[in-house]
Write a protein that holds these residues in place. Structure first.
Motif, mmCIF file in Angstrom:
data_model
loop_
_atom_site.group_PDB
_atom_site.id
_atom_site.type_symbol
_atom_site.label_atom_id
_atom_site.label_comp_id
_atom_site.label_asym_id
_atom_site.label_seq_id
_atom_site.Cartn_x
_atom_site.Cartn_y
_atom_site.Cartn_z
ATOM 1 N N UNK A 1 0.836 -1.128 -0.083
ATOM 2 C CA UNK A 1 0.050 0.024 -0.048
ATOM 3 C C UNK A 1 0.830 1.272 0.140
ATOM 4 N N UNK A 2 1.932 1.237 0.724
ATOM 5 C CA UNK A 2 2.942 2.346 0.724
ATOM 6 C C UNK A 2 3.773 2.314 -0.273
ATOM 7 N N UNK A 3 3.825 1.551 -1.364
ATOM 8 C CA UNK A 3 4.917 1.671 -2.390
ATOM 9 C C UNK A 3 4.319 2.528 -3.319
ATOM 10 N N UNK A 4 5.525 3.111 -4.240
ATOM 11 C CA UNK A 4 5.346 3.813 -5.383
ATOM 12 C C UNK A 4 4.389 3.489 -6.300
ATOM 13 N N UNK A 5 4.498 1.999 -6.513
ATOM 14 C CA UNK A 5 3.817 1.590 -7.516
ATOM 15 C C UNK A 5 2.249 1.708 -7.156
ATOM 16 N N UNK A 6 1.691 1.381 -6.106
ATOM 17 C CA UNK A 6 0.371 1.339 -5.726
ATOM 18 C C UNK A 6 0.144 3.050 -5.403
ATOM 19 N N UNK B 1 5.357 10.902 -10.933
ATOM 20 C CA UNK B 1 5.529 9.692 -9.974
ATOM 21 C C UNK B 1 6.105 8.589 -10.924
ATOM 22 N N UNK B 2 5.605 8.496 -11.904
ATOM 23 C CA UNK B 2 5.754 7.203 -12.857
ATOM 24 C C UNK B 2 7.556 7.169 -13.055
ATOM 25 N N UNK B 3 7.780 8.392 -13.386
ATOM 26 C CA UNK B 3 9.357 8.711 -13.568
ATOM 27 C C UNK B 3 10.200 8.197 -12.409
ATOM 28 N N UNK B 4 9.559 8.227 -11.242
ATOM 29 C CA UNK B 4 10.354 7.733 -10.294
ATOM 30 C C UNK B 4 9.977 6.240 -9.793
ATOM 31 N N UNK B 5 9.346 5.594 -10.630
ATOM 32 C CA UNK B 5 8.832 4.269 -10.044
ATOM 33 C C UNK B 5 9.409 3.291 -10.959
#
Ligand code: HEM
Lengths: 599, 376
Positions: free
Chosen positions: A48-53, B333-337
């Motif tokens: 939940x706290x990941x960048x992806x989510x 955000x995507x650029x950092x993921x």
């Protein structure tokens, strides 16, 4: 970007802390570690706290906001009316939409779920990041890695100067450039651009302030409406307001006490061109006092973009129109009604409709107790003839005012005790007066009278006044939201325009005499900026460590090992952590994106 | 009743004529750019541009002199290659010369004209024409403002004219600051013409005063920053598209193919800057504009608070500004993921721009809300 295979290859792990990440972005985790409920819970929390989510939730948030812009919403201006109209048009899907809360998207369960999850995710992400960053601030910049020539950006030369002198000079130069520098163990470690991280944290934290402001406003605000004819005034209480919508912490008893009076109203309209009739100016002249102290009466004006603040409320001008003044006399010639009645505008040219209810008419021509009602139009600029168009105004200004009336007699239904709409006539128990078999009707100019048929008396159109309607709004939390917004922008500027980077310098004595000077830089992305900065530093440093003559300033060391020509020595993300360390992934874009857009 | 302040019909007429003339000159500039691209394909595509060669020799000369300080910084490239940056400082003169050589895979193309002199001339003519058109265009906007004595962005027509001006202006400012962006000329001029074309045909309204809701200093602030953001997002959009194109082209070359994506000519792609340059450019513009866009939305909210009593009502225009904002936040955000960098992030940038476009045209045309009270 053309060759991504290097990402997976194993670079000879450059040692230790240099690999420490330049971002506190959360780390991707692969799967639940450890067994049992706790392991799973921890894994889910990590997810939940990941960048992806966070990215997915953000994306969902923007998708979820779309339906509300295409389907009428209850909470918008005149929302109720528009929603009802829409429902009437789309009979079959309307109940489904209602179930899905599509008329109330922004307070619906699903929309709320998305942003609540997002903010939980944000909290779970930002708190550890803040701690981690505080730790970074309290410790020295990480010590130089063993082999600086393996770093993505580096420079090397030989000099005759003493290693300690060179290191000391580098330390001094880096400090002068605003780096936080630390000289120890024969090398200098320096870092700059902490404000980037500060900005990023500040931005995300201030999103909470924004949300808090929103939440506070939705729990403790209230709006009321009040229509006043020029010359009228009212006290801000629930009984004198036309309508009021309160919330949990601002209800009927909590209204800010004040008195407000409309002295007069001025308007101006476009008089030619294709936007003829468009409004150009509205000004309400008012008198008011806050609290109950009448001696503090003050004069002011309210315009469309200039609300008046009284106590904790703001008063907005939202509408205006005309109120014809009529006098009604009964068959005996007694004045049974006199007053100004607000008529409501129906179009941009202020064709207005309204009703006059005479409940104390007394006895009618037939000797029984009766009431009278009038419905009609007020036209600020009446046409010569209504033929083909009906009664419509040609212009919103009062160039040719006329009052058009129909008359009814009978029972208004006002005695039933039920609240009635003052702008509508309930004609169920009323009969329309007729003349020569036609409904009786009159077109009156100011000052003109109309003798009603069948001995019902007369109506006189004395003149007209202007009215204005106001929105009285109590909304706390604006200051919190505004502060949040301003901090968010400041944070963003720091976050996006400042680059965090490290520079290391090491001068070592060579076995064969002389000194080798190595410089390396690390930024969150491989930007041209860090290379230029390193070059500038190196040029300055050559004052203290001139390149040896025989090399003719050439810098590339002979031992091919130091230069990553084979393309495998350096991980592409500019972060020399071992790639099996999942941290390496989250730390920087693969594409050489320059984060430092300052110049 | 008072009369509203008057409109000066002669000024309004002059404004229209200037805008039309600007469109004619932009069209000529477009043709000149087309000629540049056509002739440019005939000249062989040089590996290194002349300017670079020039500064290289300078460096060599400078380095040859006594007491020169010279540093070469090695930069590891994305694909494993290396790039070097050399800085030379001549002692006593204080001057420094910077040269950068790049690894073969990251080579920027020489530009639209290739190495062809005729094409280069056509390109120069195109730029001069664009400058002239911009002057006419600016004159038209000023005349429009003078005709009604207010800021000339009160309705969609005026807004579009100012927006096109911002776009062309930004491009010329970049050129003037010696950035190598002449390849942007053709897309920019085409975009300007499209915007002006739509403005003068479907969005046109006569020069008039504003309804009272638009009487606010926040109008000037909110709308002018919105115009600027629009122009910049447009530029970033073009850069993103070109990144995707050039990236595919580079992949196709690696795979041994000789044409660009969608059967386009390889010569066009070869003359353009490297994919990484486009990617960097679009990121930089988007990152630069995002805080300003945030500010624009907040300025709008403050204005709404003053006009309607609520700073946020989920009016369609507000909603779409919010959607656009979140979409760009997604992109950043995507650029950092991990797993979302590169092409995927670029697709997000395209989606975000689509939201912006819909907010700009779509909401005004298809949806009714409080923002549609000025002409269209
Ligand atoms: C509430 C919605 C959110 C919004 C509107 C938002 C917006 C942004 C924006 C605009 C940036 C770009 C600034 C920059 O690159 O420094 C950013 C960066 C970042 N965000 Fe968020 N964010 C949100 C939620 C989150 C959440 C939930 C997380 C944690 C999982 C997060 C973690 C990060 C991190 C780590 C960065 C820095 C990326 C980097 O190092 O480049 N954000 N965010």
């Amino acid at each position: 970007m053309s060759n991504t295979t290097t990402e997976t290859e194993q670079p000879p792990a450059p040692d230790d802390t240099a690999a420490e990440r330049l971002s506190t972005a959360p780390v991707e985790s692969d799967g639940p570690t450890g067994m049992g409920a706790f392991g799973w819970a921890r894994w889910m929390w990590r997810q939940l706290t990941s960048m992806r989510v966070a990215l997915i939730l953000l994306f969902l948030l923007s998708l979820a906001a779309i339906p509300g812009s295409l389907i009428p919403q209850y909470q918008n201006g005149q929302g109720q009316l528009k929603v009802e109209a829409w429902k009437a048009q789309h009979g079959t899907v309307a109940p489904i939409y209602e179930k899905l809360q599509l008329f109330d998207v922004y307070s619906s369960v699903w929309f709320s779920a998305i942003y609540i999850l997002l903010f939980v995710s944000l909290a779970g992400c930002i708190v550890p990041r803040t701690w981690q960053f505080v730790g970074v601030l309290r410790s020295q910049p990480p010590v130089a890695p063993r082999n600086l020539t393996r770093m993505p950006v580096h420079a090397v030369w030989r000099t005759g100067a003493d290693p300690d002198t060179v290191n000391a000079a580098a330390h001094r130069l880096l400090r002068k450039r605003g780096f936080r520098a630390n000289l120890s163990g024969g090398s200098v470690a320096a870092e700059k651009g902490y404000l980037r991280e500060v900005g990023n944290l500040l931005f995300h934290l201030s999103l909470f302030a924004l949300l808090g402001g929103f939440a506070w406003a939705s729990l403790a605000s209230g709006t009321g409406g009040k229509l006043m004819i020029a010359g009228e005034g009212y006290s801000n209480t629930i009984t004198q307001l036309d309508d009021f919508n309160g919330t949990r912490f601002y209800g009927n008893q909590d209204l800010d006490p004040f008195y407000l009076k409309l002295d007069g109203f001025t308007s101006a309209f476009q008089t030619k061109g294709d936007q003829i009739g468009a409004a150009r100016q509205f000004t309400a002249n008012v008198e008011y006092y806050a609290g109950s102290d009448e001696s503090k009466l003050k004069k002011s004006t309210i315009e469309v973009n200039h609300p008046l603040e009284i106590g904790g409320s703001k008063v907005y001008l939202i509408g205006h129109g005309y109120a014809p003044v009529v006098t009604v006399r009964n068959g005996k010639g007694d004045v049974v009604y006199q007053g100004a009645v607000p008529f409501l505008p129906q179009d941009a040219n202020l064709t207005s409709t309204g009703v006059v209810k005479v409940s104390d008419y007394g006895t009618g021509p037939d000797g029984t107790r009766t009431q009278m009602g009038f419905s009609g139009f007020f036209l600020p600029t009446a046409p010569l003839s209504f033929e083909g168009t009906g009664p419509v105004s040609l212009f919103p200004g009062d160039a040719e005012p006329e009052l058009v009336l129909n008359a009814f007699a009978g029972d208004l239904g006002t005695d039933s005790g039920l609240p009635q709409n003052v702008y509508q006539l309930n004609t169920r128990k009323l009969t329309q007066l007729t003349q020569d078999g036609q409904p009786a009707k009159a077109r009156l100019k100011p000052g003109q009278g109309w003798t009603l048929p069948d001995g019902y008396g007369s109506v006189t159109f004395e003149g007209y006044k202007q009215w204005a309607s106001f929105n009285v709004s109590h909304r706390p939390g604006n200051a919190i939201a505004l502060t949040g917004a301003v901090l968010a922008i400041l944070g963003l500027i720091g976050s996006l325009f400042i680059q965090r980077r490290r520079i290391w310098v090491r001068a070592v004595a060579l076995p064969g005499g002389g000194t080798q000077v190595e410089l390396a830089g690390l930024a969150r992305s491989e930007s041209a900026k860090i290379a230029e900065e390193l070059a500038e530093l190196a040029v300055d440093l050559q004052d203290d460590a001139p390149a040896s003559e025989e090399e003719d300033g050439q810098t590339a060391p002979e031992d091919g090992e130091a230069v990553p020509e084979d393309g495998e020595a350096v991980p592409e993300n500019g972060d020399p952590a071992a790639p099996d360390d999942p941290e390496a992934e989250a730390s920087a874009p693969a594409v050489p994106a320059d984060q430092n857009s300052k110049e | 009743m008072q009369l509203a302040s008057a409109v000066d019909p002669q000024m309004a007429d002059l404004s229209n004529k200037l805008i039309y003339s600007a469109m004619v000159v932009y069209t000529l500039a477009m043709f000149a750019h087309m000629i540049e691209w056509t002739f440019g394909s005939r000249g062989a595509v040089a590996v290194r541009s002349k300017e670079q060669a020039g500064s290289l020799s300078e460096t060599v000369a400078a380095a040859g002199r006594k007491a020169a300080k010279k540093v070469t910084v090695t930069v590891a490239g994305a694909g494993g290659g290396t790039t070097t940056l050399t800085r030379t400082a001549v002692a006593g003169e204080g001057a420094t010369v910077v040269t950068s050589g790049r690894g073969a895979e990251e080579e920027d193309g020489p530009g639209a004209a290739g190495t062809n002199d005729k094409a280069d001339l056509a390109g120069r003519i195109a730029v001069s024409l664009t400058v002239l058109a911009l002057l006419l265009h600016g004159g038209g906007i000023v005349a429009r403002g003078l005709s009604v004595s207010r800021w000339p962005w009160g309705n969609m027509y005026e807004f579009s004219c100012a927006f096109a001006f911002a776009m062309a202006g930004a491009y010329l400012v970049l050129l003037a600051s010696r950035k190598k962006v002449r390849w942007l000329g053709l897309p920019v001029v085409v975009a300007v013409l499209l915007t002006l074309g739509i403005a003068t045909t479907t969005l046109y309204t006569d020069s008039e005063q504003l309804v009272p809701a638009l009487h606010s200093p926040w109008l000037a602030i909110h709308v002018s920053t919105a115009i600027f953001c629009g122009g910049a997002f447009y530029a970033a959009f073009i850069a993103t598209l070109l990144y995707l194109g050039k990236d595919s082209f580079e992949k196709r070359v690696e795979a041994g193919l000789t044409t660009g994506p969608f059967g386009t000519s390889a010569s066009i792609w070869r003359r353009l800057p490297a994919a990484s340059t486009f990617d960097k450019l679009s990121y930089r513009i988007n990152a630069l504009v995002f805080p300003l866009w945030t500010f624009t939305i907040i300025a709008g909210a403050i204005w709404a608070e003053a006009a309607w009593g609520k700073y946020w009502e989920w009016d369609p225009k507000e909603t779409w500004s919010f959607i656009t904002w979140v979409a760009y936040a997604c992109y950043l955000h995507a650029r950092a993921t991990a797993g979302w960098k590169g092409r995927k992030a670029a697709y997000l940038a395209l989606a975000a721009f689509a939201c912006w476009l819909f907010n700009y045209y779509g909401v005004n045309i298809f949806v009714t809300g409080k923002h549609s009270y000025a002409g269209i």
